[in-house]
Design a protein around this motif. Structure first.
Motif, PDB file in Angstrom:
ATOM      1  N   PRO A  99       0.806  -1.226   0.000  1.00  0.00           N
ATOM      2  CA  PRO A  99       0.000   0.000   0.000  1.00  0.00           C
ATOM      3  C   PRO A  99       0.840   1.277   0.000  1.00  0.00           C
ATOM      4  O   PRO A  99       0.394   2.316  -0.479  1.00  0.00           O
ATOM      5  N   LEU A 135       1.323   3.640  -3.185  1.00  0.00           N
ATOM      6  CA  LEU A 135       0.337   4.612  -3.632  1.00  0.00           C
ATOM      7  C   LEU A 135       0.727   6.025  -3.230  1.00  0.00           C
ATOM      8  O   LEU A 135       0.416   6.997  -3.923  1.00  0.00           O
ATOM      9  N   HIS A 136       1.431   6.153  -2.099  1.00  0.00           N
ATOM     10  CA  HIS A 136       1.841   7.480  -1.635  1.00  0.00           C
ATOM     11  C   HIS A 136       2.868   8.105  -2.583  1.00  0.00           C
ATOM     12  O   HIS A 136       2.986   9.326  -2.643  1.00  0.00           O
ATOM     13  N   MET A 140       0.505   8.610  -6.322  1.00  0.00           N
ATOM     14  CA  MET A 140      -0.703   9.418  -6.433  1.00  0.00           C
ATOM     15  C   MET A 140      -0.690  10.585  -5.453  1.00  0.00           C
ATOM     16  O   MET A 140       0.026  10.564  -4.454  1.00  0.00           O
ATOM     17  N   ILE A 200      -5.716   8.769  -2.063  1.00  0.00           N
ATOM     18  CA  ILE A 200      -5.246   7.458  -1.609  1.00  0.00           C
ATOM     19  C   ILE A 200      -6.216   6.803  -0.639  1.00  0.00           C
ATOM     20  O   ILE A 200      -6.551   5.618  -0.766  1.00  0.00           O
ATOM     21  N   LEU A 241      -9.097   4.599  -1.825  1.00  0.00           N
ATOM     22  CA  LEU A 241      -8.671   3.373  -2.504  1.00  0.00           C
ATOM     23  C   LEU A 241      -8.270   2.287  -1.514  1.00  0.00           C
ATOM     24  O   LEU A 241      -8.455   1.098  -1.776  1.00  0.00           O
ATOM     25  N   LEU A 242      -7.710   2.687  -0.382  1.00  0.00           N
ATOM     26  CA  LEU A 242      -7.268   1.707   0.612  1.00  0.00           C
ATOM     27  C   LEU A 242      -8.327   1.401   1.662  1.00  0.00           C
ATOM     28  O   LEU A 242      -8.198   0.419   2.401  1.00  0.00           O
ATOM     29  N   LEU A 248       0.245  -0.046 -13.849  1.00  0.00           N
ATOM     30  CA  LEU A 248      -0.167   0.555 -12.581  1.00  0.00           C
ATOM     31  C   LEU A 248      -1.442   1.378 -12.737  1.00  0.00           C
ATOM     32  O   LEU A 248      -2.294   1.397 -11.840  1.00  0.00           O
ATOM     33  N   ILE A 284      -4.878   0.940 -10.623  1.00  0.00           N
ATOM     34  CA  ILE A 284      -5.619   2.002  -9.936  1.00  0.00           C
ATOM     35  C   ILE A 284      -7.093   1.968 -10.355  1.00  0.00           C
ATOM     36  O   ILE A 284      -7.999   2.109  -9.521  1.00  0.00           O
TER      37      ILE A 284
END
Length: 281
Positions: free
Chosen positions: A78, A81-82, A85, A90, A93-94, A137, A141
């Motif tokens: 995870p 993603l930082h 995006m 974020i 999505l998580l 990727l 997403i």
């Protein structure tokens, strides 16, 4: 290891084992017959089912080996993603992984869309083109957005839970009992008294449904909890961990730990101490 990896439409036979890992997982069931155990839950899968997994929870499939077991798995860190995006995008999505943690979704009318995204990701993952992984990727997403939308839909809830078979219901009750009492000393007679069902019937149904005996499942639950304790509190001694997860004798704990993990608990504990802190956080 790349931050996102896909195994697409795998159909090779599995050596069944309970396992956990420090990354998130999306599991998609294409075809076959399979019961899936994730922590305290057991699911009888249907084609198009998608499972979100929070990694560290003990899980294992039990597929019917008489028919092809076709599945796709995505493992991802995870944290990536930082970097990939803007921060404000974020959290949504998580959220399904962090709030639902381990959850089965029925993709329904969006099954074809999910399969197309997985196929696109597979083609891009294997492509030699220079920017192929970045495009991979982006598809990933997009899949996370689909997952988020499915989680918001009331139709995505585990509606089939209300019509579980009697055998699946009994297996679920045994797993719930183990989850509540794994750190205690109990016997199948205790399970029988608690559930008001014959211990011989429970043992037979549990093995047929999960592929494991009740006590194999119990020991794996204890060992997984021991690994978690070693991970989050490096100050605990092996004997303290052994006692906390339900083993009366340290020698028994060490023997079972080595049987399942391939190394002694002391060695496992030392390997964590030598690991980078970022992996353990």
């Amino acid at each position: 290891m790349r931050p996102v990896e896909l195994g697409h439409r795998k159909d090779h036979p599995l050596e069944m084992t309970f396992h956990s890992h420090p990354y998130y997982e999306i599991f998609f069931f294409h075809s076959g017959r399979c019961n899936y155990v994730i922590g305290p839950n057991v699911y009888s899968l249907s084609p198009g089912d998608l499972i979100l997994m929070h990694g560290m929870t003990l899980h294992t499939p039990n597929p019917d080996t008489r028919v092809p077991y076709v599945r796709s798995m995505i493992h991802f860190q995870p944290e990536f993603l930082h970097e990939f995006m803007n921060r404000k995008y974020i959290a949504p999505l998580l959220r399904p992984f962090e709030e639902l943690r381990n959850y089965r979704l029925q993709t329904g009318a969006r099954k074809d869309e999910v399969e197309r995204l997985l196929a696109d990701m597979a083609a891009l993952q294997d492509s030699p083109e220079e920017r192929a992984y970045e495009r991979f990727l982006l598809r990933f997403i997009d899949l996370l957005y689909v997952v988020g939308e499915l989680c918001r839909s009331p139709m995505a809830a585990d509606a089939v839970d209300g019509v579980r078979s009697e055998r699946e219901h009994h297996v679920q009750r045994v797993i719930d009992f183990i989850e509540s009492h794994y750190a205690e000393d109990f016997s199948m007679e205790d399970v029988e008294r608690e559930l008001h069902v014959s211990r011989h019937y429970l043992a037979r149904v549990f093995k047929a449904w999960t592929g494991w005996t009740v006590f194999q499942f119990l020991y794996q639950r204890r060992i997984n909890q021991a690994k978690t304790l070693f991970l989050v509190d490096g100050e605990l001694s092996v004997s303290e961990v052994s006692e906390r997860v339900g083993f009366k004798h340290l020698s028994h704990f060490s023997r079972v730990f080595k049987q399942w993990e391939g190394c002694a608990p002391e060695q496992y504990k030392r390997s964590l101490a030598a690991s980078p802190r970022s992996w353990r956080s």
